[in-house]
Scaffold this motif. Structure first.
Motif, PDB file in Angstrom:
ATOM      1  N   VAL A 438      25.648 -21.894  37.368  1.00 32.25           N
ATOM      2  CA  VAL A 438      25.010 -23.032  36.715  1.00 32.25           C
ATOM      3  C   VAL A 438      24.076 -23.762  37.664  1.00 32.25           C
ATOM      4  O   VAL A 438      22.957 -24.134  37.295  1.00 32.25           O
ATOM      5  N   SER A 439      24.524 -23.983  38.907  1.00 34.05           N
ATOM      6  CA  SER A 439      23.722 -24.750  39.865  1.00 34.05           C
ATOM      7  C   SER A 439      23.860 -24.139  41.258  1.00 34.05           C
ATOM      8  O   SER A 439      24.612 -24.644  42.101  1.00 34.05           O
ATOM      9  N   PRO A 440      23.170 -23.040  41.525  1.00 36.25           N
ATOM     10  CA  PRO A 440      23.283 -22.402  42.844  1.00 36.25           C
ATOM     11  C   PRO A 440      22.784 -23.290  43.969  1.00 36.25           C
ATOM     12  O   PRO A 440      23.279 -23.205  45.090  1.00 36.25           O
ATOM     13  N   SER A 441      21.804 -24.153  43.704  1.00 37.20           N
ATOM     14  CA  SER A 441      21.312 -25.040  44.755  1.00 37.20           C
ATOM     15  C   SER A 441      22.385 -26.040  45.174  1.00 37.20           C
ATOM     16  O   SER A 441      22.494 -26.395  46.348  1.00 37.20           O
ATOM     17  N   ALA A 442      23.216 -26.490  44.219  1.00 40.51           N
ATOM     18  CA  ALA A 442      24.314 -27.395  44.569  1.00 40.51           C
ATOM     19  C   ALA A 442      25.348 -26.689  45.431  1.00 40.51           C
ATOM     20  O   ALA A 442      25.907 -27.284  46.363  1.00 40.51           O
ATOM     21  N   VAL A 443      25.591 -25.414  45.161  1.00 42.81           N
ATOM     22  CA  VAL A 443      26.529 -24.646  45.986  1.00 42.81           C
ATOM     23  C   VAL A 443      25.985 -24.481  47.402  1.00 42.81           C
ATOM     24  O   VAL A 443      26.727 -24.608  48.383  1.00 42.81           O
TER      25      VAL A 443
END
Length: 451
Positions: A438-443
């Motif tokens: 859903v949000s690879p940048s947040a990971v």
């Protein structure tokens, strides 16, 4: 018709052209469906319902005829489905309103899925290895776009033949359980035009819509109602169990327990830890009196006076722990009643729960990547971090004392050694499977902050 002005003629022509455009998805799907049925007819008439294959014992002319016909029909299926996808891409809410205005019946999702399932069953048998230049047709090659810019994907492995994916790539919570786990090919993620251009065109259509301002106001009011309902429901989830517990303990459970427990004959302590605490408290009181006598802070007491003070203190301690034991018993039944009230609240609030899920989705997706990473690190450090065992120990001891149970330190240590580890494993799996998609940048931000 001849009496119409040029402007009216142009208007009627544009309306007919617009109707033809709105009917394009239905027309394209029907042509693809007809081509697939033609392939099925060849299979039934010449190959006993089996896959079209080329027998080396048959003349080359027959093989060439069937191969050419098969190529042609598969190409029609591929082209018509591509046309179907492209035309459906622009069927937004404004076009749906236009269809209603001009009396054009748009294709129903159920009909789409039924025809696509039949097309899949017929064409999936023909792979690239069978014919040079013939595409591999399978259900994963034909993502369909509905009128609200969501993706409907047919699935032959489930009775539910569709799954909804929002246009921003996120899967709504109410449809997440319907999503298949099959891999998507690179061709699925590539449209006829770049997504940025399509999103820009859609945005311009919305901005040019005369009802755009009204739609924005309606969306704001809807978001406002969602926020009010969610905040009110969260407060209810907190207040109802607490208030139920206090009222039940004071007016229902308390009188019953006090009536059943005879204050004179009932046991003072319901577990050994309370008894040890009472003995330690009495011992310290006795030592305090002796110390004050020795240093002259109080007048010397005789043995009889010392005994009288100790008896009074013992009665006071007994009364205190008798009330604490009764309170622990009341807490057990009051907690059961509060859990029942909480469960009833959940069962009668299905609409509020759905609104609350939607509210949390908007809040979470609205956070920046650094904020998401901060919240993740904060909660993981509290519940599964290096110092979390001390917090879990305090929580478990507080629960044991609340219910009047003896603190089983072996159980507490075993719980601390296993439960946070299980939580940590589940959390890492959630990051890997869900958040990373859903949000690879947040990971990535989370990993950088952790390092």
């Amino acid at each position: 018709m001849n009496n119409l002005s040029l402007t009216q003629k142009i208007y009627l022509y544009l309306v007919s052209l617009y109707k033809w455009y709105l009917k394009t998805p239905q027309r394209s799907l029907d042509e693809a469906y007809a081509a697939a049925l033609h392939i099925k007819q060849i299979e039934d008439e010449h190959f006993n319902g089996n896959k079209i294959s080329f027998d080396l014992t048959t003349s080359s002319g027959v093989n060439i005829f069937f191969e050419s016909d098969l190529r042609k029909q598969l190409k029609v299926v591929r082209m018509r489905l591509t046309e179907f996808n492209s035309s459906r891409l622009f069927l937004n809410e404004a076009n749906q309103k236009g269809a209603i205005k001009y009396g054009v019946e748009l294709i129903e999702p159920t009909e789409v899925l039924e025809k696509l399932k039949i097309i899949d069953e017929i064409t999936v048998k023909y792979q690239e290895s069978d014919f040079d230049g013939v595409e591999n047709f399978s259900q994963s090659n034909f993502p369909l776009l509905s009128g609200n810019n969501s993706v409907i994907k047919p699935s032959s492995n489930s009775n539910n033949n569709s799954q909804i994916i929002q246009s921003n790539g996120a899967v709504p919570p109410q449809e997440y359980s319907k999503v298949n786990n099959g891999q998507r090919s690179k061709a699925n993620t590539t449209g006829v035009l770049p997504r940025s251009i399509l999103s820009t065109i859609s945005r311009l259509q919305v901005e040019l819509d005369p009802n755009a301002e009204q739609d924005v106001v309606q969306k704001f009011r809807k978001a406002q109602r969602r926020t009010i309902i969610s905040v009110r429901f969260i407060l209810l989830l907190i207040i109802v169990p607490i208030l139920t517990h206090q009222l039940a303990k004071a007016f229902v459970v308390g009188p019953i327990v006090d009536h059943v427990r005879n204050q004179e004959t009932v046991k003072i302590f319901i577990n050994y830890e309370m008894e040890e605490e009472a003995l330690v408290e009495l011992q310290r009181f006795e030592e305090r009196i002796k110390f004050q006598n020795l240093i002259g802070l109080s007048s010397p007491l005789s043995a009889e006076a010392m005994e009288v003070q100790l008896k009074d203190k013992a009665r006071e301690i007994a009364q205190e722990y008798r009330g604490e034991s009764a309170s622990a018993i009341k807490n057990v039944f009051a907690d059961i009643i509060s859990v029942i009230a909480f469960s009833i609240l959940l069962m009668v609030s299905k609409r509020e729960i759905a609104v609350l899920k939607d509210f949390f989705d908007h809040v979470v997706y609205g956070l920046s990547d650094s904020a998401k990473a901060f919240i993740i690190i904060l909660f993981t450090d509290i519940f599964v971090g290096f110092h979390s065992p001390h917090g879990w120990e305090v929580i478990l001891e507080g629960i044991s004392r609340h219910w009047g149970l003896p603190g089983n330190h072996s159980f507490i240590f075993l719980f601390i050694a296993t439960f946070p580890v299980i939580l940590d494993t589940i959390f890492k799996y959630w990051i890997f499977r869900y958040l990373n998609r859903v949000s690879p940048s947040a990971v990535a931000t989370y990993h950088n902050m952790n390092e």
